[in-house]
Design an enzyme around this catalytic site. Sequence first.
Site, PDB file in Angstrom:
ATOM      1  CG  ASP A 204     -19.256  15.698  42.195  1.00 47.79           C
ATOM      2  OD1 ASP A 204     -18.666  15.792  43.200  1.00 47.79           O
ATOM      3  OD2 ASP A 204     -20.222  16.196  41.936  1.00 47.79           O
ATOM      4  CG  ASP A 210     -22.310  12.005  48.556  1.00 47.23           C
ATOM      5  OD1 ASP A 210     -21.584  11.574  47.666  1.00 47.23           O
ATOM      6  OD2 ASP A 210     -21.949  11.830  49.776  1.00 47.23           O
ATOM      7  CG  ASP A 212     -22.093  17.953  49.514  1.00 45.62           C
ATOM      8  OD1 ASP A 212     -23.349  17.789  50.291  1.00 45.62           O
ATOM      9  OD2 ASP A 212     -21.061  16.998  49.559  1.00 45.62           O
ATOM     10  CG  ASP A 213     -19.314  20.981  45.158  1.00 42.62           C
ATOM     11  OD1 ASP A 213     -19.087  21.181  44.063  1.00 42.62           O
ATOM     12  OD2 ASP A 213     -19.273  20.228  45.782  1.00 42.62           O
ATOM     13  CE1 TYR A 315     -13.367  17.395  40.823  1.00 37.00           C
ATOM     14  CE2 TYR A 315     -13.971  15.056  41.376  1.00 37.00           C
ATOM     15  CZ  TYR A 315     -13.926  16.594  41.733  1.00 37.00           C
ATOM     16  OH  TYR A 315     -14.466  16.924  42.549  1.00 37.00           O
ATOM     17  NE  ARG A 501     -19.834  14.972  50.464  1.00 40.01           N
ATOM     18  CZ  ARG A 501     -19.263  15.040  49.087  1.00 40.01           C
ATOM     19  NH1 ARG A 501     -18.111  14.691  49.092  1.00 40.01           N
ATOM     20  NH2 ARG A 501     -19.995  14.885  48.230  1.00 40.01           N
TER      21      ARG A 501
END
Length: 646
Positions: A204, A210, A212-213, A315, A501
């Site tokens: 991320d 937050d 998510d994955d 990233y 989200r």
Amino acid sequence: MLQNNAMLAQLKQQIRSSTPRVEGVIKATDKGFGFLETDDGDSYFVPPPAMKQVLHGDRVEAILHEEGEKKSVEPDTLIEIGLTRFVARVQKREGRLAVVPDHPSIKNVLKARIKRSLDEESIGDGDWVVARLVRHPLKPDDRAFFTQIDELVAKADNPAVPWRVTLARHALEQECPDAGSDWPLRDEGLEREDLTAEPFFTIDGEKTRDMDDALRIRVREDGGWDLTVAIADPTAYVEEGHAADLEARTRAFTVYLPGQNVTMLPEQLADDLCSLWEGQERPVLACTLTVHADGSFGDYRFFAATATSHAKLAYDRVSDWLEGQGDWAPEDAIGEQLKALHDLTEARSAWRAEHALVFKDRPDYVFDLDEAGNVLAIRTEERRIANRMIEESMIAANACCADLLAEQVGHGIFNVHRAFEDEKAEAAQEFLASQAIQVEREALTELSRYKELKRELEGRDDAWLDARLRRFQGFTSMSARPGPHFGLGLPAYATWTSPIRKYGDMVNHRLIKRVLKGEQAPAEASLALTEQLTERRRLNRMAERDVKDWLYVRYLTPAAKAQEAFDAEVIAINRGGMRVRLVANGATAFVPAPLIHSDRDKVAIDDKEGRIQVEGEERYKLGDPVRVALTEAREETRSLVARPSE
């Protein structure tokens, strides 16, 4: 008496019916006069005295006056008010209260009163408010404009004005929802597999909270890969119909603005209990899917699980490492997976380029702000290999979700995108024919044929052609029934990978869980819900754009004072000039026709074709690279003005 009144009304109706009339929408100018534009594209002059009876955006019926070749109109009947609820700034002058709408085309000072529940002393000159138009001169029995102040948005000196005003304008929530701190894990009757020992990882942004994955990838002995996508599971905490669920349904999405996020779920869930933090055990909904060596899909399996992220990666660091740059390196177990995910991404990208469609990469522009909301810098973030790795993984997982819901449920929340709506397909076909591109209508409305056309058009690498064709293209919408996504080149697409989200993803989670438990699916989502999701996504994007425009003006004010030059791209052309996007920072600026040439008569603008001629020679067209110098930064309208610098 009654007979006389009836006769008078009849006489008025006869006079009315014999008077030439036109209907259209009022367009105001900053010089006091305006125009009435009809649905057929005709435009009629509205003189200044008549403009005092209307506001920009009003739909009216007007009396047509003709004096020789000159035509003008006098608004007579109000059909639809253009301004109802609006954001405004307060004016207090000698005890009199008024508001000025925060609108680039409305400069009217409107008399106002304050809603009884508000304290008049708390609202001062220059403050930002939400107001409502309650009287209009063209309404029966109304003599003038009059408004009511319903809400104080921000004091004039509040540093958060750009955010608060923008959210208020689009009627979006100002704060994250608060629904308490007691969130026990629900017993849903699901068997959860234990994946906590598996080395999952997240990728991320550095500041993302937050998450998510999380991913886990294995190389198959016979070639290809098994990819497991573990997704945060807020529906494990939030029951359908719970207050937090109803609030999430209303909000539909988390709003992401520069320097501020307004979450869809309570922060306790979005940033803590559901977020896949490194080293924290979390309930997840997961999918393991097989990707063959050529990038095509094999089998997939959805299941509930408990997982732990073993690494929170960023990233840029991952991209640097894969490209042999920097001094950061992952642990061996994670590093081998990153290499495998890189290989899977290249295979999937190649497969989608041949069998589906791939978006052109565009940079993201990131605002660095201080605590007061001042812009310190605007950074360009290219979509590097790590971004593409996550993107391809999510597209693959969402394609599997679409297939599962279509086959085993028959409905869900699908992202449907038709390249050309039926009513615009014929016009698009005619336009392409004018460019020596002969296509059958099916090439615009059938997915398989459209993919062939899209590849042919991309092969031309014609920026003007791409920009012109976008005029005919449709938008992505939410649908309860599966349908094609022309932009991705896929027969169906349903997201489930961002439930923290996106409310539609929560809906899909619940449907997947029903399939896993063998339960009968509920009724499909209502049209009201899918339309609301589509509309809220549109409002969120507009809010993000509006805040960025405000910050761009503040950041680039010194550049405008210095007449600084920038490389840019022409992104729109209208009758008044052209709009350009600055390559260095993503800001948009307007280049008015008088700044293109000192003699306006020597500038010929064809807004339909997207071309501008100067002194009879084509000078600019859509998609062209240009160099412009900023001349003005107008904070009152959040707009930048530029001129060609050549």
